[in-house]
Scaffold this motif. Structure first.
Motif, mmCIF file in Angstrom:
data_model
loop_
_atom_site.group_PDB
_atom_site.id
_atom_site.type_symbol
_atom_site.label_atom_id
_atom_site.label_comp_id
_atom_site.label_asym_id
_atom_site.label_seq_id
_atom_site.Cartn_x
_atom_site.Cartn_y
_atom_site.Cartn_z
ATOM 1 N N VAL A 15 -19.369 23.818 -3.351
ATOM 2 C CA VAL A 15 -19.037 22.828 -4.379
ATOM 3 C C VAL A 15 -17.597 22.361 -4.236
ATOM 4 O O VAL A 15 -17.314 21.165 -4.296
ATOM 5 N N TRP A 19 -18.460 18.634 -2.875
ATOM 6 C CA TRP A 19 -18.749 17.789 -4.024
ATOM 7 C C TRP A 19 -17.504 17.283 -4.738
ATOM 8 O O TRP A 19 -17.495 16.139 -5.200
ATOM 9 N N THR A 20 -16.472 18.075 -4.826
ATOM 10 C CA THR A 20 -15.273 17.628 -5.524
ATOM 11 C C THR A 20 -14.654 16.409 -4.850
ATOM 12 O O THR A 20 -14.421 15.398 -5.518
#
Length: 54
Positions: A15, A19-20
């Motif tokens: 993540v 995703w960030t």
């Protein structure tokens, strides 16, 4: 005793590394679209919609 690899660490690393930055890029693209001078007339028309009487 130290855990080798846990699911929590793998998911957290995934993540944070993927995703960030992706969501930051999407946010920047949305802000750029909203502030682009070519789109001003569209947003001005949308802003005045609730005030129109038809």
């Amino acid at each position: 005793m130290k855990a080798i690899v846990t699911v929590d660490n793998w998911v957290s690393d995934f993540v944070l590394t993927l995703w960030t930055p992706l969501f930051v890029a999407i946010f920047i693209a949305i802000v750029a679209y909203a502030l682009w001078p070519k789109n001003k007339s569209k947003f001005d028309a949308a802003a005045s919609m609730p005030l129109r009487e038809e």
